[in-house]
Each structure stands twice: as C-alpha cells, then as structure tokens.
Design a protein around this motif. Structure first.
Motif, short mmCIF file in Angstrom:
data_model
loop_
_atom_site.label_atom_id
_atom_site.label_comp_id
_atom_site.label_asym_id
_atom_site.label_seq_id
_atom_site.Cartn_x
_atom_site.Cartn_y
_atom_site.Cartn_z
N LEU A 125 33.03 14.11 56.40
CA LEU A 125 32.96 13.15 55.30
C LEU A 125 33.89 13.53 54.16
CD1 LEU A 125 29.12 12.44 55.19
CD2 LEU A 125 30.93 10.86 55.87
N ILE A 126 33.95 14.80 53.84
CA ILE A 126 34.86 15.26 52.77
C ILE A 126 36.30 14.99 53.16
CG2 ILE A 126 35.75 17.31 51.59
CD1 ILE A 126 32.84 18.39 51.64
N PHE A 127 36.66 15.31 54.40
CA PHE A 127 38.03 15.09 54.86
C PHE A 127 38.36 13.61 54.82
CE2 PHE A 127 41.04 14.06 58.25
CZ PHE A 127 42.13 14.79 57.81
N GLN A 128 37.44 12.76 55.26
CA GLN A 128 37.68 11.32 55.26
C GLN A 128 37.87 10.80 53.84
OE1 GLN A 128 34.47 8.97 56.83
NE2 GLN A 128 35.77 7.18 57.14
N ALA A 129 37.06 11.26 52.91
CA ALA A 129 37.17 10.81 51.51
C ALA A 129 38.50 11.24 50.91
CB ALA A 129 36.01 11.35 50.69
N THR A 130 38.92 12.46 51.16
CA THR A 130 40.18 12.94 50.59
C THR A 130 41.38 12.35 51.31
OG1 THR A 130 40.10 14.94 51.94
CG2 THR A 130 39.22 15.08 49.69
N ALA A 131 41.25 12.02 52.56
CA ALA A 131 42.36 11.44 53.31
C ALA A 131 42.71 10.05 52.79
CB ALA A 131 42.02 11.38 54.79
N LYS A 132 41.74 9.30 52.28
CA LYS A 132 41.97 7.96 51.77
C LYS A 132 42.62 7.98 50.39
CE LYS A 132 38.37 5.50 54.22
NZ LYS A 132 37.16 4.70 54.08
N ALA A 133 42.38 9.03 49.62
CA ALA A 133 42.90 9.09 48.26
C ALA A 133 44.42 9.25 48.29
CB ALA A 133 42.27 10.25 47.50
N GLN A 134 45.06 8.53 47.40
CA GLN A 134 46.50 8.67 47.27
C GLN A 134 46.80 9.25 45.90
OE1 GLN A 134 47.94 4.69 47.87
NE2 GLN A 134 47.58 4.09 45.77
N THR A 135 48.01 9.72 45.73
CA THR A 135 48.40 10.29 44.45
C THR A 135 49.10 9.22 43.62
OG1 THR A 135 50.59 10.99 45.18
CG2 THR A 135 48.76 12.53 45.56
N CYS A 136 49.33 9.55 42.39
CA CYS A 136 50.04 8.63 41.50
C CYS A 136 51.45 8.33 42.03
CB CYS A 136 50.11 9.22 40.10
SG CYS A 136 48.52 9.19 39.24
N ASP A 137 52.05 9.30 42.72
CA ASP A 137 53.37 9.08 43.29
C ASP A 137 53.37 7.98 44.34
OD1 ASP A 137 54.41 11.09 41.70
OD2 ASP A 137 54.16 12.63 43.24
N ASP A 138 52.22 7.69 44.92
CA ASP A 138 52.11 6.67 45.96
C ASP A 138 51.97 5.25 45.39
OD1 ASP A 138 52.16 8.65 47.98
OD2 ASP A 138 50.00 8.96 47.74
N LEU A 139 51.72 5.14 44.09
CA LEU A 139 51.56 3.81 43.50
C LEU A 139 52.89 3.06 43.49
CD1 LEU A 139 49.30 4.62 40.43
CD2 LEU A 139 48.67 3.21 42.39
N PRO A 140 52.89 1.79 43.90
CA PRO A 140 54.14 1.02 43.86
C PRO A 140 54.55 0.71 42.43
CG PRO A 140 52.33 -0.38 44.55
CD PRO A 140 51.78 1.01 44.44
N ALA A 141 55.83 0.45 42.24
CA ALA A 141 56.33 0.09 40.91
C ALA A 141 55.80 -1.27 40.48
CB ALA A 141 57.85 0.10 40.90
N ASN A 142 55.64 -2.17 41.43
CA ASN A 142 55.12 -3.51 41.16
C ASN A 142 54.12 -3.88 42.22
OD1 ASN A 142 56.79 -4.32 38.85
ND2 ASN A 142 58.48 -4.16 40.31
N PHE A 143 53.12 -4.62 41.83
CA PHE A 143 52.11 -5.10 42.76
C PHE A 143 52.36 -6.57 43.06
CE2 PHE A 143 50.07 -1.67 40.37
CZ PHE A 143 49.68 -0.84 41.41
N ARG A 144 52.13 -6.98 44.32
CA ARG A 144 52.32 -8.38 44.71
C ARG A 144 51.13 -9.25 44.36
NH1 ARG A 144 54.31 -6.50 50.48
NH2 ARG A 144 52.56 -5.20 50.00
N SER A 145 49.97 -8.63 44.21
CA SER A 145 48.77 -9.41 43.90
C SER A 145 47.78 -8.56 43.12
CB SER A 145 48.11 -9.91 45.19
OG SER A 145 47.53 -8.83 45.89
#
Length: 120
Positions: A12-32
């Motif tokens: 469960l811990i691995f699954q929870a941390t695997a889904k989390a992304q870092t700020c570097d993964d955020l796109p510059a613009n969102f489509r929706s």
C-alpha cells in the motif's frame, strides 16, 4: 500472519508513493480543469495549506499548493459550488487571504483578476 500484514502495508505504501508525482512533472499548461485538478491532487508539493473550515461563508473551501514556497496554486470553491484554480499566486497573498478578517473582501481587492485562471 505478521509477514502477510507487513507485505500488505508495504504494498500500500509503495502504491501510494508510486502515484505521487513531483513538481517537475507538472505541465506548463493544462488543457482542462479536470486535468489540472488530477495533476494537483497527485503531486507532492513542498507546501500545502487550507483555509480553516468555517472561516468564510462565501468560500466553501480554499487550499494553496506551492512547489517552491514562493508561488503556487490557489484552489477554491464558492457558495454557488463553482470551483477555480489560480496559478502563480504568491505565498504572501495566500497568507494574507487566509488570515484576513473578511476573506471575500481581501479576495476582491487583492486576488480577483490578478492571477491566471487554470486553464486559461
């Protein structure tokens, strides 16, 4: 039995941390709006904070998420149940908004129309 429990907890811990992304993964613009909401919910931010429940009768909820402790996303919903995301809101503005005597007045004078709505 203890080993099975330990394996389940670790999975469960691995699954929870695997889904989390870092700020570097955020796109510059969102489509929706939905894309932005999912990305913000799945990101591990340096800072996340919420408006205390009951602090405002106009804002049903408000939260702030920052990657760098300087600027961030202001996510809020209002009485009419509309939800909004503002990008590039300074931490100082969030702090003043959160501690304002009348949050809606502060919002109108210092936030409304001054930051980019996501998606634009």
């Amino acid at each position: 039995m203890k080993n099975i429990f330990l394996v389940l907890v670790l999975a469960l811990i691995f699954q929870a941390t695997a889904k989390a992304q870092t700020c570097d993964d955020l796109p510059a613009n969102f489509r929706s709006y939905n894309e932005a909401t999912r990305a913000i919910q799945n990101t591990s931010f340096v800072l996340s904070d919420e408006l205390p429940f009951g602090k405002s009768s106009w804002f049903l909820s408000a939260a702030y998420y920052s990657c760098d402790n300087y600027f961030g996303y202001l996510v809020y919903s209002t009485q009419d149940r509309t939800e909004h995301i503002l990008e590039g809101v300074p931490l100082k503005v969030w702090t003043e908004f959160k501690t304002a005597k009348v949050t809606v007045t502060y919002y109108i004078q210092n936030v409304k129309g001054k930051y980019r709505m996501v998606p634009d």
